[in-house]
Design a protein around this motif. Sequence first.
Motif, short mmCIF file in Angstrom:
data_model
loop_
_atom_site.label_atom_id
_atom_site.label_comp_id
_atom_site.label_asym_id
_atom_site.label_seq_id
_atom_site.Cartn_x
_atom_site.Cartn_y
_atom_site.Cartn_z
N ALA A 179 0.87 -1.32 -0.16
CA ALA A 179 0.14 0.03 -0.13
C ALA A 179 0.78 1.21 0.16
N VAL A 180 2.12 1.10 0.68
CA VAL A 180 2.80 2.40 0.71
C VAL A 180 3.33 2.48 -0.80
N ALA A 181 3.75 1.50 -1.38
CA ALA A 181 4.20 1.73 -2.68
C ALA A 181 3.31 2.34 -3.69
N ALA A 182 2.23 1.92 -3.55
CA ALA A 182 0.94 2.41 -4.44
C ALA A 182 0.33 3.73 -3.86
N ALA A 183 0.44 4.04 -2.71
CA ALA A 183 -0.28 5.29 -2.25
C ALA A 183 0.73 6.48 -2.08
N MET A 184 1.87 6.40 -1.78
CA MET A 184 2.97 7.21 -1.64
C MET A 184 3.73 7.60 -2.47
N ALA A 185 3.73 8.78 -2.90
CA ALA A 185 4.67 9.34 -3.62
C ALA A 185 6.06 9.32 -3.30
N PRO A 186 7.10 9.14 -4.20
CA PRO A 186 8.40 9.37 -3.79
C PRO A 186 8.83 10.47 -3.35
N THR A 187 9.96 10.93 -2.43
CA THR A 187 10.37 11.93 -2.16
C THR A 187 10.80 12.87 -3.47
N GLY A 188 10.50 14.10 -3.54
CA GLY A 188 10.69 14.93 -4.87
C GLY A 188 9.56 14.76 -5.60
N SER A 189 8.37 14.22 -5.29
CA SER A 189 7.39 14.23 -6.21
C SER A 189 6.56 15.44 -6.28
N PRO A 190 5.70 15.73 -7.37
CA PRO A 190 5.16 16.80 -7.89
C PRO A 190 4.42 17.54 -6.47
N GLU A 191 3.55 16.81 -5.66
CA GLU A 191 3.04 17.20 -4.60
C GLU A 191 4.01 17.92 -3.54
N ALA A 192 5.48 17.05 -3.29
CA ALA A 192 6.17 17.66 -2.38
C ALA A 192 6.79 19.05 -2.97
N CYS A 193 6.94 19.31 -4.32
CA CYS A 193 7.43 20.36 -5.16
C CYS A 193 6.42 21.75 -4.90
N ARG A 194 5.16 21.13 -4.92
CA ARG A 194 4.10 22.14 -4.69
C ARG A 194 4.32 22.81 -3.19
N ARG A 195 4.38 21.84 -2.38
CA ARG A 195 4.43 22.37 -0.80
C ARG A 195 5.42 23.15 -0.61
N LEU A 196 6.80 22.87 -1.23
CA LEU A 196 7.92 23.54 -1.13
C LEU A 196 7.80 24.91 -1.79
N PHE A 197 7.28 25.12 -2.85
CA PHE A 197 7.15 26.40 -3.54
C PHE A 197 6.10 27.03 -2.69
N ALA A 198 5.10 26.59 -2.20
CA ALA A 198 3.80 27.57 -1.54
C ALA A 198 4.54 27.75 -0.27
N ALA A 199 5.60 27.28 0.35
CA ALA A 199 5.96 27.61 1.78
C ALA A 199 7.29 28.59 1.53
N SER A 200 7.50 28.99 0.14
CA SER A 200 8.58 29.96 -0.06
C SER A 200 7.82 31.15 -0.18
N LYS A 201 8.60 32.31 -0.29
CA LYS A 201 8.19 33.58 -0.29
C LYS A 201 8.49 34.59 -1.58
N PRO A 202 7.85 35.42 -1.95
CA PRO A 202 7.99 36.35 -3.21
C PRO A 202 9.41 36.87 -3.01
N LEU A 203 9.98 37.13 -4.37
CA LEU A 203 11.44 37.38 -4.53
C LEU A 203 11.91 38.72 -4.20
N PRO A 204 11.18 39.89 -4.19
CA PRO A 204 11.53 41.10 -3.86
C PRO A 204 12.04 41.36 -2.37
N GLY A 205 13.23 41.94 -2.35
CA GLY A 205 13.66 42.08 -0.92
C GLY A 205 14.61 41.12 -0.47
#
Length: 332
Positions: free
Chosen positions: A101-127
Amino acid sequence: MESAGDLSRRLACDAEAICRQFLPNGRRQGRYWLVGDVQGHRGRSLYVRLTGPRAGSWTDAATGEHGDLLDLIALNRGLSIFEAMAEARAVLRLPLPVSGAVAAAMAPTGSPEACRRLFAASKPLPGTLAERYLAKRGIVLSYPEPALRFHPRCHRREPSGTISLPALIAAVTDDGGHVTGLHRTWLSLAGDKAALDDPRRAMGHLLGNAVRFGPVGAVMAAGEGLETMLSLRQALPLLPAVAALSAAHLAAWTFPVLLRRLYVVCDADAAGEWAFARLSSRSHAAALTVLPLRPRLDDLNSDLMAYGLMALREWIVPQLAEGDITTFLPCG
């Protein structure tokens, strides 16, 4: 098996207990848990909401970082989001799924979901430090580039353990604008690339996708590096462009349906010429015109830093198709 969202909601139901476990140096004040940072040092910069509809959400006022309790566990323990999910299940005493079930349900580290979460946790560039890094490369953004963000403490695995450094974050997206991957450039506090063997790393689904600057159009430019394509955008800010991040990914970039003419920014090496040849070969089946844009030095960012913006523009403009000069050359 519970999704990341399910686990976040379960953690939020017992937010104070989670804070006491992972941030024991903090303290409750009213509806919030106050602590110094995601590592749990003493202080009041980071606050976690303990009650109400936004229970579990947190913000670090000093860095701009924010997220939910699952993000907090990942940052606190130096884990990927999927390792943090396993940690959360253990904390919540949920049954672990069987290995299949882990193999079927869990995406690997670096999956698009993990990328989206890291991008959302980042801040805009100015300053930010990332803006200073680009300025040192001759790239001064007078217009927003939504694909670029900054993370003050971006984790990376090293043989000695997990470290956290500031990083320029670039979103890799598909034609629909969905984040499929990320590119990270770790930085020193002086605004240079960090003194690491490989200060740049990509994660997620990159093949066929790219970091995009400007909307998809009939005429676009494509190249390898972020700084190369941002240098082109300095000279021709109206020309939509993509950075594929490597010669191999540039050669495999998926042509948008609307595209009719593509300028390929060729780095002055064998890999750059190979990528141009591959795109030229693929263009026949797609009914595209492919034209090269060649630097004077090794790439356009080197040209920008060596000769300046006006000289870079004067070098590029004669390489454009006649009709594109008036379309993409900025007025004045």
